[in-house]
Scaffold this motif. Structure first.
Motif, PDB file in Angstrom:
ATOM      1  N   PHE A  15      59.370  36.085  31.253  1.00  0.00           N
ATOM      2  CA  PHE A  15      59.325  37.082  32.222  1.00  0.00           C
ATOM      3  C   PHE A  15      58.040  37.770  32.347  1.00  0.00           C
ATOM      4  N   ASP A  16      57.298  38.008  30.996  1.00  0.00           N
ATOM      5  CA  ASP A  16      56.111  38.622  30.974  1.00  0.00           C
ATOM      6  C   ASP A  16      55.058  37.574  31.811  1.00  0.00           C
ATOM      7  N   ALA A  17      55.095  36.261  31.400  1.00  0.00           N
ATOM      8  CA  ALA A  17      54.225  35.280  31.977  1.00  0.00           C
ATOM      9  C   ALA A  17      54.409  35.348  33.534  1.00  0.00           C
ATOM     10  N   MET A  18      55.620  35.311  33.928  1.00  0.00           N
ATOM     11  CA  MET A  18      55.843  35.378  35.395  1.00  0.00           C
ATOM     12  C   MET A  18      55.069  36.780  36.041  1.00  0.00           C
ATOM     13  N   ARG A  19      55.387  37.741  35.389  1.00  0.00           N
ATOM     14  CA  ARG A  19      54.736  38.880  36.061  1.00  0.00           C
ATOM     15  C   ARG A  19      53.291  38.988  36.059  1.00  0.00           C
ATOM     16  N   LEU A  20      52.608  38.337  34.980  1.00  0.00           N
ATOM     17  CA  LEU A  20      51.158  38.353  34.667  1.00  0.00           C
ATOM     18  C   LEU A  20      50.964  37.324  35.863  1.00  0.00           C
ATOM     19  N   GLY A  21      51.449  36.145  36.391  1.00  0.00           N
ATOM     20  CA  GLY A  21      51.196  35.528  37.452  1.00  0.00           C
ATOM     21  C   GLY A  21      51.195  36.395  38.792  1.00  0.00           C
ATOM     22  N   ARG A  22      52.311  37.025  38.826  1.00  0.00           N
ATOM     23  CA  ARG A  22      52.428  38.075  40.184  1.00  0.00           C
ATOM     24  C   ARG A  22      51.211  39.048  40.185  1.00  0.00           C
ATOM     25  N   LEU A  23      50.902  39.615  39.111  1.00  0.00           N
ATOM     26  CA  LEU A  23      50.030  40.508  39.049  1.00  0.00           C
ATOM     27  C   LEU A  23      48.588  39.900  39.237  1.00  0.00           C
ATOM     28  N   LEU A  24      48.228  38.717  38.673  1.00  0.00           N
ATOM     29  CA  LEU A  24      46.938  37.888  39.032  1.00  0.00           C
ATOM     30  C   LEU A  24      46.791  37.602  40.617  1.00  0.00           C
ATOM     31  N   THR A  50      47.274  43.714  28.469  1.00  0.00           N
ATOM     32  CA  THR A  50      45.642  43.674  28.220  1.00  0.00           C
ATOM     33  C   THR A  50      45.071  42.629  27.740  1.00  0.00           C
ATOM     34  N   ARG A  51      45.560  42.026  26.887  1.00  0.00           N
ATOM     35  CA  ARG A  51      45.116  40.755  26.140  1.00  0.00           C
ATOM     36  C   ARG A  51      45.340  39.621  27.037  1.00  0.00           C
ATOM     37  N   LEU A 103      51.918  49.173  34.392  1.00  0.00           N
ATOM     38  CA  LEU A 103      53.124  48.445  34.473  1.00  0.00           C
ATOM     39  C   LEU A 103      54.246  49.055  33.286  1.00  0.00           C
ATOM     40  N   ASP A 104      55.573  49.289  34.032  1.00  0.00           N
ATOM     41  CA  ASP A 104      56.745  49.735  32.892  1.00  0.00           C
ATOM     42  C   ASP A 104      56.479  51.048  32.404  1.00  0.00           C
ATOM     43  N   VAL A 105      55.488  51.793  32.878  1.00  0.00           N
ATOM     44  CA  VAL A 105      55.433  52.945  32.348  1.00  0.00           C
ATOM     45  C   VAL A 105      55.712  54.462  33.187  1.00  0.00           C
ATOM     46  N   LEU A 106      55.582  54.354  34.492  1.00  0.00           N
ATOM     47  CA  LEU A 106      55.674  55.496  35.103  1.00  0.00           C
ATOM     48  C   LEU A 106      56.903  56.113  35.468  1.00  0.00           C
TER      49      LEU A 106
END
Length: 190
Positions: A15-24, A50-51, A103-106
């Motif tokens: 899930f995180d990897a998919m979201r990273l791809g969409r963010l990039l 961040t990392r 991401l996931d904070v507001l």
């Protein structure tokens, strides 16, 4: 959200990897060594994004209101990222960013004034032609999910961000299982 997404560690990593791809896809997948993108990860939590963004060659500042989270992140640093304890509504560096992501904070900001002040402050940190990427639902109305979760309407974001010199590039849903969240993407035009 709807029901909180529960999954095993492997599924969460996917899930995180998919979201990273969409963010990039939004901010840029690679960075020039001589001119890396400067990104703010606002509300970084565990620092995973961040990392990951740092590994892509970006210069990343990460902030979170939890000193414990920031200390843990510093111990896991992978490069030139910088971690600071600060609230979203008060971060004030001496420079602006190519992209500011929250991401996931507001949706954890229950107080409307703190939410609004945070969104305004984050938008103020974006350079001309830069991106503001905010995770939430693409809903017609605000919704309270409990004592510590509240999603805001699309119109709520538009009402706050557009007058600050941004255009709305749309909502990019995660499209992962039944998760209704995704990215509201804005670009500074003035």
């Amino acid at each position: 959200m709807g029901e909180p997404m529960t999954c095993d560690q492997g599924t969460h990593e996917a899930f995180d990897a998919m979201r990273l791809g969409r963010l990039l896809d939004v901010v840029g997948a690679s960075a020039s060594v001589v001119a890396p993108l400067r990104i703010l990860d606002a509300g970084c939590g565990t620092g995973w994004f961040t990392r990951a963004l740092t590994r892509c060659g970006h210069l990343v500042d990460a902030i979170d209101s939890s000193e414990e989270a920031i200390e843990a992140c510093r111990g896991l640093a992978v490069g030139r990222e910088s971690y600071s304890t600060c609230r979203l509504d008060s971060w004030a560096p001496t420079y602006v960013y190519d992209a500011v992501v929250a991401l996931d904070v507001l949706f954890h900001l229950m107080d409307d004034a703190v939410w609004r002040d945070s969104v305004v402050n984050l938008a103020a940190l974006v350079r001309l032609t830069g991106f503001l990427v905010l995770t939430d639902h693409d809903a017609d109305a605000d919704h309270r999910w409990g004592d510590d979760l509240r999603t805001r309407s699309r119109q709520g974001y538009l009402d706050v961000v557009l007058p600050l010199g941004f255009s709305y590039l749309g909502f990019r849903p995660y499209r992962f299982r039944d998760n209704a969240a995704g990215f509201h993407v804005f670009r500074r035009i003035a």
